[in-house]
Design a protein around this motif. Structure first.
Motif, mmCIF file in Angstrom:
data_model
loop_
_atom_site.group_PDB
_atom_site.id
_atom_site.type_symbol
_atom_site.label_atom_id
_atom_site.label_comp_id
_atom_site.label_asym_id
_atom_site.label_seq_id
_atom_site.Cartn_x
_atom_site.Cartn_y
_atom_site.Cartn_z
ATOM 1 N N PHE A 95 0.869 -1.186 0.000
ATOM 2 C CA PHE A 95 0.000 0.000 0.000
ATOM 3 C C PHE A 95 0.902 1.231 0.000
ATOM 4 C CE2 PHE A 95 -3.070 3.071 1.598
ATOM 5 C CZ PHE A 95 -4.315 2.575 1.214
ATOM 6 N N THR A 96 0.757 2.077 -0.992
ATOM 7 C CA THR A 96 1.675 3.206 -1.131
ATOM 8 C C THR A 96 1.161 4.465 -0.429
ATOM 9 O OG1 THR A 96 0.689 3.898 -3.223
ATOM 10 C CG2 THR A 96 2.525 2.324 -3.336
ATOM 11 N N ALA A 152 2.142 8.948 0.255
ATOM 12 C CA ALA A 152 2.841 10.134 -0.254
ATOM 13 C C ALA A 152 4.307 10.061 0.162
ATOM 14 C CB ALA A 152 2.202 11.397 0.305
ATOM 15 N N GLN A 209 1.563 19.793 0.047
ATOM 16 C CA GLN A 209 0.254 19.538 0.662
ATOM 17 C C GLN A 209 0.414 18.507 1.775
ATOM 18 O OE1 GLN A 209 -1.261 18.885 -3.359
ATOM 19 N NE2 GLN A 209 -2.986 20.229 -2.912
ATOM 20 N N ARG A 238 -6.520 -2.893 -5.885
ATOM 21 C CA ARG A 238 -5.411 -3.261 -4.998
ATOM 22 C C ARG A 238 -5.470 -2.580 -3.628
ATOM 23 N NH1 ARG A 238 -1.052 -0.911 -3.981
ATOM 24 N NH2 ARG A 238 -1.429 0.567 -5.653
ATOM 25 N N PRO A 239 -5.562 -1.243 -3.544
ATOM 26 C CA PRO A 239 -5.558 -0.646 -2.205
ATOM 27 C C PRO A 239 -6.762 -1.058 -1.363
ATOM 28 C CG PRO A 239 -5.764 1.049 -3.920
ATOM 29 C CD PRO A 239 -5.524 -0.235 -4.613
ATOM 30 N N LEU A 263 -4.583 14.358 3.948
ATOM 31 C CA LEU A 263 -3.821 15.382 3.229
ATOM 32 C C LEU A 263 -3.754 15.042 1.740
ATOM 33 C CD1 LEU A 263 -0.999 15.527 5.890
ATOM 34 C CD2 LEU A 263 -2.457 17.477 5.304
ATOM 35 N N TRP A 264 -3.741 16.077 0.900
ATOM 36 C CA TRP A 264 -3.688 15.873 -0.547
ATOM 37 C C TRP A 264 -2.307 15.466 -1.062
ATOM 38 C CZ3 TRP A 264 -7.768 14.758 -2.952
ATOM 39 C CH2 TRP A 264 -8.979 15.440 -2.786
ATOM 40 N N GLU A 265 -1.312 15.481 -0.233
ATOM 41 C CA GLU A 265 0.050 15.260 -0.704
ATOM 42 C C GLU A 265 0.192 13.987 -1.547
ATOM 43 O OE1 GLU A 265 2.588 17.251 -0.634
ATOM 44 O OE2 GLU A 265 4.028 15.826 -1.439
ATOM 45 N N PHE A 266 -0.606 12.988 -1.250
ATOM 46 C CA PHE A 266 -0.495 11.707 -1.962
ATOM 47 C C PHE A 266 -0.736 11.831 -3.467
ATOM 48 C CE2 PHE A 266 -5.001 12.116 -1.447
ATOM 49 C CZ PHE A 266 -5.521 11.521 -2.580
ATOM 50 N N ARG A 289 0.471 13.749 -5.674
ATOM 51 C CA ARG A 289 1.704 13.951 -6.431
ATOM 52 C C ARG A 289 2.351 12.618 -6.821
ATOM 53 N NH1 ARG A 289 2.571 19.019 -5.518
ATOM 54 N NH2 ARG A 289 1.562 18.767 -3.510
ATOM 55 N N ASP A 290 2.144 11.605 -5.982
ATOM 56 C CA ASP A 290 2.797 10.309 -6.193
ATOM 57 C C ASP A 290 1.827 9.230 -6.648
ATOM 58 O OD1 ASP A 290 5.280 11.357 -5.079
ATOM 59 O OD2 ASP A 290 4.209 11.313 -3.165
ATOM 60 N N ALA A 335 -0.308 7.920 -4.953
ATOM 61 C CA ALA A 335 -0.305 6.945 -3.855
ATOM 62 C C ALA A 335 -1.731 6.552 -3.475
ATOM 63 C CB ALA A 335 0.449 7.520 -2.658
ATOM 64 N N ASP A 336 -1.811 5.546 -2.615
ATOM 65 C CA ASP A 336 -3.085 4.877 -2.332
ATOM 66 C C ASP A 336 -3.930 5.529 -1.240
ATOM 67 O OD1 ASP A 336 -2.470 2.896 -4.205
ATOM 68 O OD2 ASP A 336 -1.457 1.638 -2.719
ATOM 69 N N SER A 337 -3.639 6.735 -0.851
ATOM 70 C CA SER A 337 -4.237 7.303 0.371
ATOM 71 C C SER A 337 -5.723 7.616 0.268
ATOM 72 C CB SER A 337 -3.499 8.588 0.753
ATOM 73 O OG SER A 337 -2.110 8.384 0.764
ATOM 74 N N PRO A 365 -8.599 6.104 -0.769
ATOM 75 C CA PRO A 365 -9.527 5.181 -0.093
ATOM 76 C C PRO A 365 -9.196 4.985 1.393
ATOM 77 C CG PRO A 365 -8.115 4.012 -1.661
ATOM 78 C CD PRO A 365 -7.901 5.474 -1.894
ATOM 79 N N LEU A 366 -7.938 5.196 1.769
ATOM 80 C CA LEU A 366 -7.611 5.138 3.198
ATOM 81 C C LEU A 366 -8.323 6.266 3.946
ATOM 82 C CD1 LEU A 366 -5.887 3.787 5.465
ATOM 83 C CD2 LEU A 366 -4.058 5.398 4.880
ATOM 84 N N HIS A 367 -8.404 7.430 3.319
ATOM 85 C CA HIS A 367 -9.075 8.559 3.975
ATOM 86 C C HIS A 367 -10.553 8.264 4.249
ATOM 87 C CE1 HIS A 367 -5.957 11.583 2.135
ATOM 88 N NE2 HIS A 367 -5.425 10.818 3.064
#
Lengths: 458, 458
Positions: A228-229, A231, A239, B50-51, B195-198, B200-201, B203-205, B207-209
């Motif tokens: 699970f990736t 940021a 951000q 996947r996430p 946070l929106w930072e994910f 940029r990459d 990333a899987d955040s 659905p975690l949020h």
């Protein structure tokens, strides 16, 4: 520097991922053991506390009825998530857990619950446990320093930085690669939370913050292990946490002397059972009373000369209605010092509402002091100005409050404190603690961390 | 006004606690049913992602092996905490869940997972479920509006406001008093994160949020029911969410026309399978192409005239490497519209990396537009300027993108969308959906919400 370590979050994650026991100086390992034993007392001290027991009840309702990890307050077992959650809640309730001055972060309450749960679940050795906990301290402290004073004005750094600290410790135990550790930081940081607003109402949020930091950081590391990736720059990104939750975030702090400066060893033990912001003044008052042979009735007023953070956190607490809220009252803490000569668990319980203490409390004021405020948070100087009933003004100061690295607790003092906490909460009796303490002190040498209170030694 | 309702958080909590089904206008109930059925498709659509599957795996590892609540993606059962967690993760993955324009908040993905889990656990009626969900929408939308545009620049409002929304919905199902609901808000707000930072990459955040917002809000409500207290002014207080996570927080928005304005009915359905910020321009481009009979090969460049929030969220995505990241690419979304005439799940999967779409993507730019930016977030105006290969400049606009209340989806369109989502993810086959949909549409009348996919009808 490779691409993966070309920015602070990546450098910090790589440090945590590759930290080896052999890299940690002996005196830092010894201090980690001290902090672990000290923490164990705090974790037991939460037993019976209403908010802690409510978190434990929630864990029983939502979690499985057993698992590989120990819940210390009731000696039940569960999965790593819930063990971290409940032990995390328990660790921060008594206000006796450790604190790192420069980051204003309480590492033990979030690092050890997460690391212990996972060490028990995977059968980790004592060395791996201590290595993981050290990674958690080094990371969390630097994140707290990075987030800075503006963050701490609104956010409970132990909840926010603590989530990353727990992820680092668990990530190290799970053997995450540097890249996966960075993912864990990303998933931890995007869950990081905890606001001081609850202080105004004496609400139950503080142990919830440590519970969630430990459990959420653990979640982030377990998810990262499976791919699970997160940021990559959750800390310093445009951000990220620094931008969203601070106005003075300094990314240079994230990688400050990694591998040569051991921030864990800068961590202070708490001597009084109150918010750390009260300790410098409490020690200064105690010094003034001892040097001048003052009794409580000799004192008409006390002015404490403090840093802004003390005013931010303690200022809202003017009329504490519970033992826990009283621990955030400068006046109550000083009143207990004046009345009993100390401000431990028993004194708070027995004395916070005693008329003599309440009357004293109302004669204590906090005033912002330039010297103290400038030195903070690197140094927590205590300064008080005591007015006596016979008209004298006595000034007193301490440069390092009791428990700071330069004025630390001996192992005997830690044992006394831990036994006292266990006895106070009924978390373990003295015979049990006498039996257990040698094992706690020698945990580093254990092949398996194992269970601590229930005989299953891994 | 009593003391308990003398400030915005308390007034909002009291509204959620005492909301009755009879208070909700029929057309709002009908819209809540629409949103529920629409959400069900999104919850199934996360299956296999996947996430989402990693979150489900974590829930299996940490939670019990069965319980009173349904996990929709795999038809397993668990406790309310983990059902909210996994269904919350699943609901937000496909980028097809609903959105409230003014708050830039996706209510369904956090409200329904939490409410469904608890309704199943306690045997709630359909009316109680719809009432609770409505409370969640009304609260979460107002919290999102309160936190404002500055918040959304850094924070994923669905994660933050969503935690309060989930607490409101669950609190209503658990029958919390106004005071206990306020405690739940306090415990929810102090856990609020994302946070929106994910972005940029890639990333899987995301659905975690939603997973954590649903599960943490649920946690807050369960704890409050047992007496766990929270900050009373976690939203507007001096150390609350507004102060810590926004620079333009407006407490008046928290109580805006409570009981007369139904914010739930302002919620938009998503028509395209991409970030909502792409939809106005996508509809404007589609209009331009249809009215001028343009094919993709006729277009040399597109300038989209957008609000700042679109630039903040979509700007970092310049070279999307996954389907999910492509949903945050304005260029990709417009490329799919130009290539296929639509940008649904299938088009993203098949086309996001297609050379024709990639080439188109690189000919799309975003420019901040005064009119669009000023109208936002109350209105999401779409404006594009299309350059044709034969040298024409075509301007096109839509005032309400497809799915907005003034340009909404019919029940037939919702059914088509939901069946498509279920089929796409293999969450349920068409025969199952044909059987299930009448039951979903009539859930309000059910004595017990019960299980939806596994035959245990409460």
């Amino acid at each position: 520097m490779t691409k993966e370590t070309a920015f602070p979050s990546a450098e910090l994650a790589a440090f945590a991922a590759v930290l080896n026991f052999a890299d940690i100086p002996d005196e830092v390992v010894a201090r980690a053991e001290d902090l672990f034993v000290d923490w164990f007392g705090s974790a037991l001290a939460g037993k019976g506390a209403r908010p802690v027991e409510l978190v434990a009840g929630f864990a029983r309702a939502m979690g499985p009825s057993q698992g590989p990890c120990e819940v210390l307050i009731d000696r039940s077992s569960t999965t790593p998530f819930f063990a971290a959650l409940v032990n995390g809640a328990a660790s921060h309730f008594a206000e006796q857990d450790d604190v790192h001055n420069g980051s204003v972060f309480h590492p033990a309450a979030v690092v050890f619950p997460a690391a212990l749960a996972v060490a028990q679940a995977i059968g980790a050795s004592g060395r791996d446990f201590i290595t993981a906990a050290t990674a958690g301290y080094e990371v969390g402290i630097r994140v707290g320093e990075f987030l800075g004073r503006s963050h701490y004005k609104i956010f409970h750094t132990t909840g926010t930085a603590g989530t990353i600290a727990a992820a680092a410790a668990v990530g190290r135990l799970l053997g995450l690669s540097p890249a996966a550790m960075l993912d864990a930081f990303g998933s931890a940081g995007t869950q990081a939370a905890g606001l001081w607003e609850f202080l105004r109402d004496a609400a139950d949020s503080k142990p919830l913050h440590t519970a969630k930091a430990a459990a959420n950081g653990l979640t982030a590391a377990y998810l990262a292990k499976e791919g699970f990736t997160g940021a990559k720059q959750i800390l310093e990104g445009l951000q990220g946490m620094g931008k969203g939750m601070s106005t003075d975030a300094d990314p240079l702090r994230l990688t400050d002397r990694l591998g040569s400066r051991w921030a864990l060893a800068e961590t202070s033990f708490k001597f009084h059972a109150s918010c750390r912001h009260t300790h410098p003044a409490a020690d200064a008052l105690l010094t003034a009373m001892q040097e001048n042979e003052l009794r409580i009735s000799d004192i008409s007023a006390v002015t404490t000369l403090v840093h802004q953070g003390a005013i931010d956190v303690l200022g809202p607490v003017t009329n504490p209605s519970t033992v826990h809220q009283a621990k955030f009252s400068m006046g109550t803490t000083l009143g207990l010092i004046a009345s009993y000569g100390k401000a431990g668990m028993v004194e708070f319980e027995d004395g916070f509402a005693k008329p003599e203490v309440v009357a004293f409390r109302n004669r204590v004021e906090m005033v912002l002091d330039d010297e103290v405020n400038t030195a903070y948070p690197a140094r927590w100087i205590g300064k008080v100005r005591v007015q006596t009933t016979d008209g004298r003004t006595i000034e007193s100061r301490v440069d390092e409050p009791k428990g700071d690295p330069g004025n630390t607790l001996s192992r005997a003092e830690i044992e006394t404190k831990v036994k006292g906490l266990a006895r106070f909460s009924n978390g373990a009796n003295t015979a049990e603690m006498e039996h257990l303490l040698p094992r706690l002190w020698s945990l580093t040498a254990a092949n398996h961390v194992g269970w601590l209170l229930t005989g299953k030694e891994g």
